[in-house]
Design an enzyme around this catalytic site. Structure first.
Site, PDB file in Angstrom:
ATOM      1  N   CYS A  21      42.959  42.364  52.340  1.00 38.39           N
ATOM      2  CA  CYS A  21      43.393  41.303  51.432  1.00 38.39           C
ATOM      3  C   CYS A  21      44.892  41.447  51.220  1.00 38.39           C
ATOM      4  O   CYS A  21      45.521  42.399  51.686  1.00 38.39           O
ATOM      5  CB  CYS A  21      42.649  41.418  50.102  1.00 38.39           C
ATOM      6  N   HIS A  86      45.201  50.561  43.399  1.00 39.20           N
ATOM      7  CA  HIS A  86      44.187  50.472  42.345  1.00 39.20           C
ATOM      8  C   HIS A  86      44.781  50.451  40.946  1.00 39.20           C
ATOM      9  O   HIS A  86      44.093  50.124  39.982  1.00 39.20           O
ATOM     10  CB  HIS A  86      43.219  51.655  42.454  1.00 39.20           C
ATOM     11  N   HIS A 136      36.018  54.957  38.691  1.00 39.18           N
ATOM     12  CA  HIS A 136      36.777  54.267  39.731  1.00 39.18           C
ATOM     13  C   HIS A 136      38.253  54.250  39.328  1.00 39.18           C
ATOM     14  O   HIS A 136      38.580  54.033  38.159  1.00 39.18           O
ATOM     15  CB  HIS A 136      36.262  52.838  39.907  1.00 39.18           C
ATOM     16  N   GLU A 138      40.562  52.108  39.581  1.00 39.72           N
ATOM     17  CA  GLU A 138      41.007  50.887  38.907  1.00 39.72           C
ATOM     18  C   GLU A 138      40.590  50.887  37.446  1.00 39.72           C
ATOM     19  O   GLU A 138      41.351  50.467  36.573  1.00 39.72           O
ATOM     20  CB  GLU A 138      40.445  49.648  39.609  1.00 39.72           C
ATOM     21  N   THR A 177      38.219  44.291  39.323  1.00 36.87           N
ATOM     22  CA  THR A 177      38.417  43.167  40.256  1.00 36.87           C
ATOM     23  C   THR A 177      37.435  43.158  41.415  1.00 36.87           C
ATOM     24  O   THR A 177      37.321  42.143  42.109  1.00 36.87           O
ATOM     25  CB  THR A 177      39.841  43.201  40.847  1.00 36.87           C
ATOM     26  N   ASN A 237      34.446  47.406  46.546  1.00 29.51           N
ATOM     27  CA  ASN A 237      34.178  46.071  47.080  1.00 29.51           C
ATOM     28  C   ASN A 237      33.321  46.125  48.339  1.00 29.51           C
ATOM     29  O   ASN A 237      32.503  45.248  48.586  1.00 29.51           O
ATOM     30  CB  ASN A 237      35.493  45.311  47.309  1.00 29.51           C
ATOM     31  N   SER A 280      39.656  46.790  52.220  1.00 26.79           N
ATOM     32  CA  SER A 280      40.557  47.868  52.635  1.00 26.79           C
ATOM     33  C   SER A 280      40.254  48.367  54.050  1.00 26.79           C
ATOM     34  O   SER A 280      40.759  49.401  54.463  1.00 26.79           O
ATOM     35  CB  SER A 280      40.486  49.035  51.641  1.00 26.79           C
TER      36      SER A 280
END
Length: 336
Positions: A21, A86, A136, A138, A177, A237, A280
């Site tokens: 992304c 992140h 995580h 993030e 996200t 993700n 990723s």
């Protein structure tokens, strides 16, 4: 006369969009540009993105991955240190400044947006509910934007039912996200039922890339004998894509980092394969996996296009004077 074995036909439904992304592309680009401008070593706090192939490629270029800033030798304080895509708690740049380190923040702009949404809730007197996965990076980074005690992590429906706020009329939520769109919607509904005055963020927290990749997998999974997701076990993700494929009708769904991880004996006879990659995962590994199936099957590839992504996040101004070669760009884009 030698007998030639006839390969069984296999249709590969290749999801588009898939893989890198804009936030991942930007983060990798920042490390490559920093290496070209400042020379090796460039320190990177935590994996820049959750992919071993990318990390090893950057290590070969001179990046040094660390978990904490105190791992940087005192005589290397002049070397750049890059914060991962992140995001990091506020304490990390503060620590870098205290150590007189030069840092470059590669936090994805969409993660930074969630940070701002959470801080806005808190600034308006709301207790913040963060929907996400404990541990995580993030989530650690987002929680670290706020004063201790002003944010509560919500992972499951049980957390929703067990949460007792001081003031039910002063709540606001944000999300990680990279969550499952459907699971998150369910948790948000449960929170809204319990706390109807809870305020939503000003914009969707789950990023466009997560949503697009889940939609592509959902559309191509029905009837697939096997669905492979290219990604790392610690990639949120990517793991969500495996779950989406299973729910959408794939008979089997697996996460693999490289073609060498494909469990051929477990797969057996298949005629339809779904294939996608987490945000990723570089395209070169997708190609590697298609080649591995071509060696065993008579493969035809059907491109399943569900969205077109045009997002581009520019790097910080300090690195914009550096030019990348074609080889650099191939690595940044995940094609080499």
């Amino acid at each position: 006369m030698l007998k030639t074995s006839v390969k069984s036909p296999l249709t590969i439904r290749l999801c588009q969009p898939r893989g890198f992304c804009a936030g991942v592309d930007r983060a990798i680009q920042i490390v490559v540009l920093a290496l070209k401008k400042y020379g090796a070593p460039v320190y990177v706090r935590h994996e820049i993105v959750h992919n071993r192939y990318v990390v090893e490629g950057l290590q070969n270029l001179g990046a040094v991955f660390i978990e904490e800033l105190d791992e940087i030798p005192p005589d290397h304080r002049h070397c750049p240190v890059v914060f991962s895509a992140h995001g990091v708690p506020k304490s990390v740049p503060a620590d870098a400044q205290a150590r007189q380190l030069f840092y470059l923040d590669a936090t994805c702009p969409l993660v930074s947006k969630v940070h701002k949404q959470a801080m806005r809730h808190q600034r308006l007197g709301r207790h913040v509910l963060l929907i996400g996965h404990a541990g995580h990076p993030e989530v650690i980074g987002t929680m670290g934007q706020l004063p201790e005690g002003s944010v509560t992590l919500i992972e499951t429906d049980a957390d929703v039912q067990g949460f007792v706020p001081r003031d039910p009329s002063a709540l606001g939520f944000v999300t990680q996200t990279t969550l499952s769109v459907e699971d998150t919607a369910g948790i948000v509904r449960a929170l809204q039922e319990r706390f109807p005055q809870m305020m939503a963020p000003s914009a969707e927290s789950i990023c466009y890339a997560t949503t697009n990749r889940q939609e592509a997998v959902k559309e191509t999974a029905p009837g697939a004998d096997l669905f492979l997701i290219v990604g790392a076990p610690n990639s949120s993700n990517s793991r969500r894509l495996v779950e989406v494929a299973e729910r959408a009708g794939a008979k089997m769904s697996l996460l693999v980092q490289r073609a060498s991880e494909i469990p051929w004996e477990e797969i057996g006879e298949i005629s339809t394969l779904g294939l996608s990659a987490g945000a990723s995962a570089p395209e070169i590994i997708v190609d590697e996996i298609i080649d591995a199936f071509r060696a065993r099957f008579d493969v035809s590839v059907e491109l399943a296009v569900t969205a077109t992504e045009t997002e581009n996040f520019p790097v910080m101004s300090a690195l914009r004077d550096v030019e990348l070669t074609a080889a650099d760009m191939a690595f940044v884009n995940g094609t080499a």
